[in-house]
Design an enzyme around this catalytic site. Structure first.
Site, PDB file in Angstrom:
ATOM      1  CG  HIS A 178      -0.509   0.141   2.525  1.00 16.64           C
ATOM      2  ND1 HIS A 178      -0.353   1.375   3.112  1.00 16.64           N
ATOM      3  CD2 HIS A 178      -0.140  -0.773   3.466  1.00 16.64           C
ATOM      4  CE1 HIS A 178       0.080   1.199   4.364  1.00 16.64           C
ATOM      5  NE2 HIS A 178       0.226  -0.094   4.602  1.00 16.64           N
ATOM      6  CG  ASP A 190       1.563  -3.451   5.420  1.00 14.73           C
ATOM      7  OD1 ASP A 190       2.324  -2.539   5.783  1.00 14.73           O
ATOM      8  OD2 ASP A 190       0.333  -3.318   5.335  1.00 14.73           O
ATOM      9  CD  GLU A 205      -3.093  -1.301   5.145  1.00  8.99           C
ATOM     10  OE1 GLU A 205      -3.084  -2.334   5.818  1.00  8.99           O
ATOM     11  OE2 GLU A 205      -2.760  -0.183   5.630  1.00  8.99           O
ATOM     12  CD  GLU A 206      -1.898   2.649   7.336  1.00  8.50           C
ATOM     13  OE1 GLU A 206      -2.562   2.153   8.253  1.00  8.50           O
ATOM     14  OE2 GLU A 206      -0.685   2.413   7.164  1.00  8.50           O
ATOM     15  CG  HIS A 229       0.072   3.234  12.447  1.00 11.55           C
ATOM     16  ND1 HIS A 229      -1.284   3.041  12.423  1.00 11.55           N
ATOM     17  CD2 HIS A 229       0.541   2.651  11.316  1.00 11.55           C
ATOM     18  CE1 HIS A 229      -1.609   2.369  11.323  1.00 11.55           C
ATOM     19  NE2 HIS A 229      -0.518   2.113  10.646  1.00 11.55           N
ATOM     20  CG  ASP A 234       2.310   1.064   7.841  1.00  8.68           C
ATOM     21  OD1 ASP A 234       2.026   0.485   6.785  1.00  8.68           O
ATOM     22  OD2 ASP A 234       1.527   1.135   8.804  1.00  8.68           O
TER      23      ASP A 234
HETATM   24 ZN   LIG Z   1       0.725  -0.889   6.441  1.00  9.66          ZN
END
Ligand SMILES: [Zn+2]
Length: 324
Positions: free
Chosen positions: A59, A212, A189-190, A298, A159
């Site tokens: 992603h 990922d 994706e998030e 994150h 990410d």
């Molecule tokens: Zn991810």
């Protein structure tokens, strides 16, 4: 690492992936037959071939912030775009699409902190000045850039730009492919694996593999995760979004052994990847996930090990060359 740095530093919160899509398309075009964006914005790179359709997904969106209100003093209230934890963004820098920069801070105390008690300060002295720079609905991403820490690297948006990097490099380096190959760079994706759902519907893969980041258990007092930095890519057997299909498991393990790289098995209690969307497409698709071990996911400084990243490239390259 120049390409990884460029990818990680690119501004592209979920739903606004234009810049990263252009960047990835320019890297992929010389190496594949077709490069196109679907109506959701997923970038689909196809290396036409006979036989079964093999799809990889990484992603390209990143977590971010969206302005919900601008107050009389020029402070911006915001909502999260993807998984933002209040503590991770205290006094961190953000940047908007037009280059406006800001700092996220909070009211009174960090105790019981939540996003409702937080705001973005863009240096405006009143509402009019703030509104001359940004509007309700504008999005920001973290502004931390890429930094090397010995054999490791930290940046915002590892990410999943590190997954994008691994997929790009593997396609560039692959010497052959017995399959009809689709390298897909997904959007949103998030927000719940949204892009992968429609991309997979269009591609109708015979087997899908998401690439990922995944959490590690190698920092002080961490939860019981099996992955560590520096021990190779993870082959994810389960998370909250999917459980690996035996065909995918066999294919991935065979490739890891053939590539002669270190790898780790992973079974996670939570989290999700594009494989969660891919495997439920149409009548069902065998799917798996390659995990790149990552610390502080994150947060504005997500840390990966460079040897893991390069071993992920080798693993994906091997899978492409072996085929299904
Ligand atoms: Zn991810």
């Amino acid at each position: 690492m120049e390409l990884l740095k460029k990818l990680a530093e690119c501004w592209a919160p979920s739903g606004r992936e234009d810049r990263i899509r252009t960047l990835i398309a320019s890297e992929m075009e010389p190496y594949v037959t077709d490069v196109y964006a679907d109506s959701m914005g997923n970038l689909i790179c196809r290396k036409k071939g006979n036989g079964k359709r093999l799809m990889f997904a990484a992603h390209m969106d990143e977590i971010g912030f969206m302005i919900t209100n601008i107050d009389d003093n020029g402070f911006l209230r915001f909502t999260n775009v993807g998984g933002i934890s209040a503590h991770n963004c205290v006094n961190r820098g953000v940047v908007f699409e037009n280059g406006t920069t800001g700092v996220i801070s909070y009211e009174k105390s960090v105790k019981d902190l939540n996003l409702d008690k937080m705001y973005i300060d863009i240096g405006a002295s009143d509402k009019a000045e703030a509104e001359s720079k940004v509007s309700v609905g504008d999005m920001a991403g973290y502004s931390e850039g890429f930094a090397l820490m010995g054999g490791r690297a930290a940046s915002k948006s590892m990410d999943d730009r590190v997954g994008c990097y691994a997929l790009i490099r593997a396609v560039q380096l692959a010497e052959s492919c017995p399959n009809d190959l689709y390298a897909v760079f997904t959007v949103q994706e998030e927000l719940g694996l949204r892009g992968a759902k429609t991309a997979s519907f269009n591609v109708e893969p015979d087997l899908g593999v998401a690439i990922d980041v995944s959490m590690v258990g190698d920092v002080p007092e961490s939860d019981h995760h099996s992955l560590s930095l520096g021990k190779g890519p993870g082959i994810k057997l389960k998370d909250a979004s999917f459980i690996i299909h035996p065909k995918a498991r066999e294919f991935m393990l065979k490739a890891a052994k053939a590539a002669e790289i270190p790898y780790q098995l992973e079974a996670a209690a939570y989290g999700g990847t594009d494989a969660g969307a891919i495997h439920l497409t149409g009548g069902g698709v065998p799917a798996g996930t390659i995990s790149i071990p990552t610390r502080y996911i994150h947060s504005p400084r997500e840390v990966v090990d460079i040897a893991d990243v390069e071993n992920t490239v080798k693993l994906v390259k091997q899978m492409i060359e072996m085929g299904i």
